[in-house]
Design a protein around this motif. Sequence first.
Motif, PDB file in Angstrom:
ATOM      1  N   ILE A   1       0.886  -1.167   0.000  1.00  0.00           N
ATOM      2  CA  ILE A   1       0.000   0.000   0.000  1.00  0.00           C
ATOM      3  C   ILE A   1       0.922   1.215   0.000  1.00  0.00           C
ATOM      4  N   LYS A   2       0.839   2.001  -1.059  1.00  0.00           N
ATOM      5  CA  LYS A   2       1.754   3.128  -1.243  1.00  0.00           C
ATOM      6  C   LYS A   2       1.377   4.280  -0.294  1.00  0.00           C
ATOM      7  N   PRO A   3       2.246   5.298  -0.193  1.00  0.00           N
ATOM      8  CA  PRO A   3       1.982   6.383   0.771  1.00  0.00           C
ATOM      9  C   PRO A   3       0.602   7.034   0.610  1.00  0.00           C
TER      10      PRO A   3
ATOM     11  N   ASP B   1      13.205  -1.724 -12.891  1.00  0.00           N
ATOM     12  CA  ASP B   1      12.781  -2.021 -14.270  1.00  0.00           C
ATOM     13  C   ASP B   1      12.302  -0.776 -15.014  1.00  0.00           C
ATOM     14  N   LEU B   2      11.927   0.258 -14.267  1.00  0.00           N
ATOM     15  CA  LEU B   2      11.325   1.445 -14.884  1.00  0.00           C
ATOM     16  C   LEU B   2      12.299   2.617 -14.967  1.00  0.00           C
ATOM     17  N   LYS B   3      13.612   2.340 -14.773  1.00  0.00           N
ATOM     18  CA  LYS B   3      14.527   3.479 -14.629  1.00  0.00           C
ATOM     19  C   LYS B   3      14.672   4.340 -15.879  1.00  0.00           C
TER      20      LYS B   3
ATOM     21  N   PRO C   1      10.215   8.332 -18.048  1.00  0.00           N
ATOM     22  CA  PRO C   1      10.304   9.745 -17.624  1.00  0.00           C
ATOM     23  C   PRO C   1       9.764   9.991 -16.212  1.00  0.00           C
ATOM     24  N   PHE C   2       8.855   9.136 -15.761  1.00  0.00           N
ATOM     25  CA  PHE C   2       8.256   9.358 -14.438  1.00  0.00           C
ATOM     26  C   PHE C   2       9.032   8.677 -13.305  1.00  0.00           C
ATOM     27  N   PHE C   3      10.165   8.005 -13.656  1.00  0.00           N
ATOM     28  CA  PHE C   3      10.889   7.192 -12.660  1.00  0.00           C
ATOM     29  C   PHE C   3      11.287   7.979 -11.411  1.00  0.00           C
TER      30      PHE C   3
ATOM     31  N   GLY D   1      10.158  10.879 -10.160  1.00  0.00           N
ATOM     32  CA  GLY D   1       8.991  11.307  -9.379  1.00  0.00           C
ATOM     33  C   GLY D   1       8.347  10.126  -8.655  1.00  0.00           C
ATOM     34  N   LEU D   2       8.318   8.980  -9.327  1.00  0.00           N
ATOM     35  CA  LEU D   2       7.730   7.774  -8.744  1.00  0.00           C
ATOM     36  C   LEU D   2       8.520   7.336  -7.506  1.00  0.00           C
ATOM     37  N   CYS D   3       9.849   7.365  -7.618  1.00  0.00           N
ATOM     38  CA  CYS D   3      10.697   6.947  -6.486  1.00  0.00           C
ATOM     39  C   CYS D   3      10.637   7.965  -5.354  1.00  0.00           C
TER      40      CYS D   3
ATOM     41  N   GLY E   1      -4.158 -11.393  -7.718  1.00  0.00           N
ATOM     42  CA  GLY E   1      -3.867 -10.164  -6.965  1.00  0.00           C
ATOM     43  C   GLY E   1      -3.886  -8.962  -7.890  1.00  0.00           C
ATOM     44  N   ARG E   2      -3.307  -9.132  -9.089  1.00  0.00           N
ATOM     45  CA  ARG E   2      -3.312  -8.047 -10.083  1.00  0.00           C
ATOM     46  C   ARG E   2      -4.734  -7.728 -10.539  1.00  0.00           C
ATOM     47  N   LYS E   3      -5.587  -8.756 -10.598  1.00  0.00           N
ATOM     48  CA  LYS E   3      -6.993  -8.511 -10.965  1.00  0.00           C
ATOM     49  C   LYS E   3      -7.705  -7.722  -9.882  1.00  0.00           C
TER      50      LYS E   3
ATOM     51  N   ALA F   1      -6.229  -2.183 -13.448  1.00  0.00           N
ATOM     52  CA  ALA F   1      -5.249  -1.637 -14.392  1.00  0.00           C
ATOM     53  C   ALA F   1      -4.423  -0.523 -13.746  1.00  0.00           C
ATOM     54  N   THR F   2      -3.189  -0.365 -14.265  1.00  0.00           N
ATOM     55  CA  THR F   2      -2.256   0.632 -13.722  1.00  0.00           C
ATOM     56  C   THR F   2      -2.877   2.021 -13.648  1.00  0.00           C
ATOM     57  N   ASP F   3      -3.546   2.432 -14.731  1.00  0.00           N
ATOM     58  CA  ASP F   3      -4.192   3.753 -14.773  1.00  0.00           C
ATOM     59  C   ASP F   3      -5.623   3.623 -14.238  1.00  0.00           C
TER      60      ASP F   3
ATOM     61  N   ILE G   1      -9.568  -2.474  -6.849  1.00  0.00           N
ATOM     62  CA  ILE G   1      -9.082  -1.526  -5.829  1.00  0.00           C
ATOM     63  C   ILE G   1      -8.816  -0.158  -6.452  1.00  0.00           C
ATOM     64  N   ARG G   2      -8.053  -0.148  -7.547  1.00  0.00           N
ATOM     65  CA  ARG G   2      -7.767   1.152  -8.177  1.00  0.00           C
ATOM     66  C   ARG G   2      -9.014   1.751  -8.822  1.00  0.00           C
ATOM     67  N   GLY G   3      -9.862   0.895  -9.388  1.00  0.00           N
ATOM     68  CA  GLY G   3     -11.098   1.386 -10.013  1.00  0.00           C
ATOM     69  C   GLY G   3     -12.015   2.046  -9.003  1.00  0.00           C
TER      70      GLY G   3
ATOM     71  N   VAL H   1      -5.932   8.858 -10.495  1.00  0.00           N
ATOM     72  CA  VAL H   1      -4.847   9.119 -11.461  1.00  0.00           C
ATOM     73  C   VAL H   1      -3.703   8.119 -11.299  1.00  0.00           C
ATOM     74  N   VAL H   2      -2.952   7.918 -12.389  1.00  0.00           N
ATOM     75  CA  VAL H   2      -1.913   6.875 -12.429  1.00  0.00           C
ATOM     76  C   VAL H   2      -0.789   7.140 -11.428  1.00  0.00           C
ATOM     77  N   GLY H   3      -0.473   8.408 -11.199  1.00  0.00           N
ATOM     78  CA  GLY H   3       0.613   8.746 -10.271  1.00  0.00           C
ATOM     79  C   GLY H   3       0.233   8.565  -8.807  1.00  0.00           C
ATOM     80  N   ARG H   4      -1.038   8.316  -8.537  1.00  0.00           N
ATOM     81  CA  ARG H   4      -1.508   8.106  -7.154  1.00  0.00           C
ATOM     82  C   ARG H   4      -2.498   6.933  -7.168  1.00  0.00           C
ATOM     83  N   ASN H   5      -1.970   5.764  -7.541  1.00  0.00           N
ATOM     84  CA  ASN H   5      -2.856   4.599  -7.712  1.00  0.00           C
ATOM     85  C   ASN H   5      -2.822   3.628  -6.537  1.00  0.00           C
ATOM     86  N   ILE H   6      -2.363   4.094  -5.413  1.00  0.00           N
ATOM     87  CA  ILE H   6      -2.467   3.552  -4.032  1.00  0.00           C
ATOM     88  C   ILE H   6      -1.887   2.178  -3.705  1.00  0.00           C
TER      89      ILE H   6
HETATM   90  P1  IDP Z   1       1.823  -1.414 -12.075  1.00  0.00           P
HETATM   91  O1  IDP Z   1       1.953  -0.706 -10.739  1.00  0.00           O
HETATM   92  O2  IDP Z   1       0.366  -1.566 -12.454  1.00  0.00           O
HETATM   93  O3  IDP Z   1       2.580  -2.705 -12.119  1.00  0.00           O
HETATM   94  P2  IDP Z   1       3.946  -0.275 -13.722  1.00  0.00           P
HETATM   95  O4  IDP Z   1       3.890  -0.094 -15.193  1.00  0.00           O
HETATM   96  O5  IDP Z   1       4.838  -1.335 -13.160  1.00  0.00           O
HETATM   97  O6  IDP Z   1       2.433  -0.456 -13.192  1.00  0.00           O
HETATM   98  O7  IDP Z   1       4.345   1.128 -13.105  1.00  0.00           O
HETATM   99  C1  IDP Z   1       4.690   1.240 -11.752  1.00  0.00           C
HETATM  100  C2  IDP Z   1       4.050   2.469 -11.176  1.00  0.00           C
HETATM  101  O8  IDP Z   1       4.557   3.616 -11.860  1.00  0.00           O
HETATM  102  C3  IDP Z   1       2.530   2.572 -11.387  1.00  0.00           C
HETATM  103  O9  IDP Z   1       1.791   1.843 -10.409  1.00  0.00           O
HETATM  104  C4  IDP Z   1       2.304   4.049 -11.269  1.00  0.00           C
HETATM  105  O10 IDP Z   1       2.289   4.460  -9.906  1.00  0.00           O
HETATM  106  C5  IDP Z   1       3.562   4.611 -11.916  1.00  0.00           C
HETATM  107  N1  IDP Z   1       3.314   4.949 -13.322  1.00  0.00           N
HETATM  108  C6  IDP Z   1       3.156   4.092 -14.355  1.00  0.00           C
HETATM  109  N2  IDP Z   1       2.940   4.745 -15.505  1.00  0.00           N
HETATM  110  C7  IDP Z   1       2.958   6.057 -15.177  1.00  0.00           C
HETATM  111  C8  IDP Z   1       2.791   7.251 -15.927  1.00  0.00           C
HETATM  112  O11 IDP Z   1       2.568   7.239 -17.150  1.00  0.00           O
HETATM  113  N3  IDP Z   1       2.889   8.429 -15.238  1.00  0.00           N
HETATM  114  C9  IDP Z   1       3.110   8.478 -13.897  1.00  0.00           C
HETATM  115  N4  IDP Z   1       3.285   7.374 -13.163  1.00  0.00           N
HETATM  116  C10 IDP Z   1       3.203   6.184 -13.777  1.00  0.00           C
END
Ligand code: IDP
Length: 162
Positions: free
Chosen positions: A19-21, A62-64, A67-69, A71-73, A95-97, A101-103, A112-114, A119-124
């Motif tokens: 569970i993210k911040p 894996d995401l380094k 562009p959002f790496f 900010g994500l970290c 668990g993924r179901k 979806a990520t967004d 859970i995310r639905g 928003v994708v940057g705060r998907n909990i």
């Molecule tokens: P996942 O969490 O569903 O496995 P990943 O593609 O592994 O998705 O991305 C990891 C995390 O990076 C996402 O949960 C999300 O918080 C963030 N993220 C993914 N894509 C974007 C984006 O396009 N913009 C901002 N953050 C993103």
Amino acid sequence: MLQEQEAHAAEMERTFIAIKPDGVQRSLIAEIISRFERKGFKLVAIKIVVPSKNFAEKHYHDLKERPFFNGLCDFLSSGPVVAMVWEGEGVIKYGRKLIGATDPQKSEPGTIRGDLAVVVGRNIIHGSDGPETAKDEINLWFKPEELVNYTNNAEKWVYGDN
Ligand code: IDP
Ligand code: MG
């Protein structure tokens, strides 16, 4: 009976869920845990930690190139995270179901995310995306002795015993 138990044990897998911040600050810990628990999955490790930036970079290595790496970290290390390991048949994929979806704009209602994010940057929530990443992420976040092996009394009702 022993054979059935062994077969059952062989199908068990473990996944890393966090569970993210944002989920912690929005008081969604119990809500999220409850969805995995009610499904019939078993909690085998849990702790609350503030990961360092360096640790967050390892988790998301894996995401380094993305562009959002950075900010994500920064975000993952900005406050408490609830790190967990869940066990059960098919728990990595299902668990993924449960997570959706990520967004969150594309996550189905009922996930859970639905249900809980916009928003994708705060998907909990985070969940491992396959058996290899599950193993790596569990090893990164937990020491072997932090994983608890036990029998849950409900298991025979979740899986059957004949
Ligand atoms: P996942 O969490 O569903 O496995 P990943 O593609 O592994 O998705 O991305 C990891 C995390 O990076 C996402 O949960 C999300 O918080 C963030 N993220 C993914 N894509 C974007 C984006 O396009 N913009 C901002 N953050 C993103
Ligand atoms: Mg991922």
